[in-house]
Design a protein around this motif. Structure first.
Motif, mmCIF file in Angstrom:
data_model
loop_
_atom_site.group_PDB
_atom_site.id
_atom_site.type_symbol
_atom_site.label_atom_id
_atom_site.label_comp_id
_atom_site.label_asym_id
_atom_site.label_seq_id
_atom_site.Cartn_x
_atom_site.Cartn_y
_atom_site.Cartn_z
ATOM 1 N N HIS A 1 36.945 43.341 42.043
ATOM 2 C CA HIS A 1 36.639 43.224 40.435
ATOM 3 C C HIS A 1 37.884 43.430 39.844
ATOM 4 O O HIS A 1 38.878 43.948 40.201
ATOM 5 N N ARG B 1 38.675 39.999 30.146
ATOM 6 C CA ARG B 1 38.632 40.270 31.807
ATOM 7 C C ARG B 1 39.423 38.839 31.987
ATOM 8 O O ARG B 1 38.764 37.832 32.038
ATOM 9 N N LYS C 1 39.809 36.650 34.252
ATOM 10 C CA LYS C 1 39.475 36.325 35.598
ATOM 11 C C LYS C 1 40.459 35.467 36.526
ATOM 12 O O LYS C 1 40.369 35.228 37.284
ATOM 13 N N SER D 1 34.017 43.185 48.170
ATOM 14 C CA SER D 1 33.844 42.547 46.657
ATOM 15 C C SER D 1 35.212 42.857 46.045
ATOM 16 O O SER D 1 36.153 43.626 46.540
#
Length: 415
Positions: A339, A314, A316, A337
């Motif tokens: 993601h 991932r 980030k 949130s």
């Protein structure tokens, strides 16, 4: 003991293009015995046998207009059949929420879109800062920017629901759908001079067919599907997408939001992003999604690269910049949130899909080049007509869609 089944045409890859090809082929010739094979999406499992479907999502931007005239034509033809498919199957997958192309003033990209709109006689609404604020008070435009709004034949699809609708229509026409993965395709010569293809599944089945159509996307080169020594010239690029969860209250604020393509070519980091309005996902939550074509990409070369990209990696570092871009375009909401999710883009050298016969019995239809969702229905139709005839059988020029093979490195014979 061998478990064998026999078909006229076997379509490998049950995603957006393959499912569309199955529907169109069963309509072209209802008497043919057609089989569509590919793994179903499994809840909680991102991949099965190393296969990750590009349709495992709820929102993809759809519009008939584009900067490229061929993409414009393919998109227009696909979108015109959406409502008919929805009516026939009862499966709703398309929302016509409109689409905004947003750039600096007089950017070459937006000028090409305007040119195509004039050629196709499509009505667009031009938006400056004032017009944007009046129509979409939650969007934040700078004074040096402009946008064009397309309200008809523009919005988004749920690729999950679209694939479901395509397969339902194909099944109504008699198509057999098998939940499995093909590991190998071979060609066998018969004593009468004819040929047949054999596909071996991960479950040990043997599927025989007179013709095979590969709609296997990024995974085409990772299994023994093509003739020995044949490698398609494609480039696989992994991209990170950002999902911003919104409260029900903030999602309601953006209920009139169109899809957006935003390009900024003058800054150090050239932005080429797309944004979808709040969409409710299977978990019941609403998410804004932002993707990109130029930032935070990773080139993928092997099956192991792809598996790692989906299962373990991932990026980030991409999330914060993508969130900043998203919040610079949309005001008045605060994500609950965020993601990231990963996807793969399959690029061809021509930046158009491949749709071609590799042999007289084996065809391919792959290569969305990052915008495949909006054209999948017409590419599937194109592929269906081609594999039925055994050669190119479409009004658009074949040369635009011919496959290109990777050149083998030259071997120096000198010692």
């Amino acid at each position: 003991m061998e478990t064998a089944q026999y078909f006229d045409v076997l379509i490998i890859g049950a995603g957006m293009i393959g499912s569309a090809a199955a529907r169109h082929l069963t309509s072209i010739s209802p008497d043919l015995k057609i089989c569509l094979v590919g793994p179903k999406e499994r809840k909680g499992i991102r991949g099965r046998h190393g296969i990750y479907g590009s349709y495992y999502d709820e929102g993809r931007v759809i519009r008939s207009l584009d900067a490229g005239p061929m993409w414009t034509e393919l998109g227009r033809r696909s979108i015109t059949r959406f409502k008919e498919l929805e009516q026939r199957t009862g499966i709703m997958f398309y929302r016509e929420v409109g689409h905004v192309t947003w750039t600096r003033r007089a950017d070459p990209y937006i000028e090409k879109v305007k040119e195509n709109a004039r050629a196709m006689k499509v009505n667009l609404q031009e938006l400056g800062k004032r017009e944007m604020e009046q129509k979409y008070p939650f969007l934040s435009m700078k004074s040096h920017e402009e946008a064009i709004l397309q309200t008809v034949d523009a919005g988004y699809v749920s690729p999950r629901a679209q694939v479901k609708a395509q397969q339902a229509a194909a099944k109504l026409n008699g198509c057999i759908i098998i939940d499995d993965v093909i590991d190998q395709v071979t060609e066998t010569n018969q004593s009468d001079g004819s040929k047949y293809m054999t596909a071996t599944t991960a479950k040990g089945q043997f599927l025989h067919a007179r013709k095979v159509l590969l709609c296997t996307g990024a995974f085409t080169g990772f299994r023994d599907l093509l003739p020995e020594g044949t490698e398609l010239d494609v480039r696989l690029s992994g991209a990170t997408l950002l999902f911003a969860e919104l409260s029900d209250k903030d999602a309601l604020k953006l209920q009139d939001m169109p899809c957006i393509i935003y390009k900024e070519n003058k800054t150090k980091d050239k932005y080429d992003c797309y944004v979808l309005p709040p969409i409710q996902y299977p978990d019941g939550k609403y998410y804004l999604k932002i993707g990109h074509r130029t930032l935070y990409k990773k080139e993928l070369h092997t099956a192991s690269d792809v598996d790692d990209w989906f299962q373990n990696q991932r990026d980030k570092s991409a999330l914060k910049p993508l969130e900043q871009i998203l919040m610079s375009l949309i005001k008045g909401v605060k994500p609950v949130s965020i993601h990231g999710e990963n996807c793969i883009l399959t690029y061809t050298p021509s930046l158009l899909p491949y749709c071609d016969m590799v042999t007289s019995s084996l065809g391919v239809a792959i290569g969305g080049n990052g915008v495949g969702a909006k054209v999948a229905d017409e590419v599937g139709r194109m592929a269906a007509k081609m594999v039925f005839a055994g050669h190119w059988n479409h009004d658009l020029p074949h040369d635009k869609f011919r496959v290109r093979l990777k050149k083998k490195p030259k071997v120096n014979a000198k010692l």
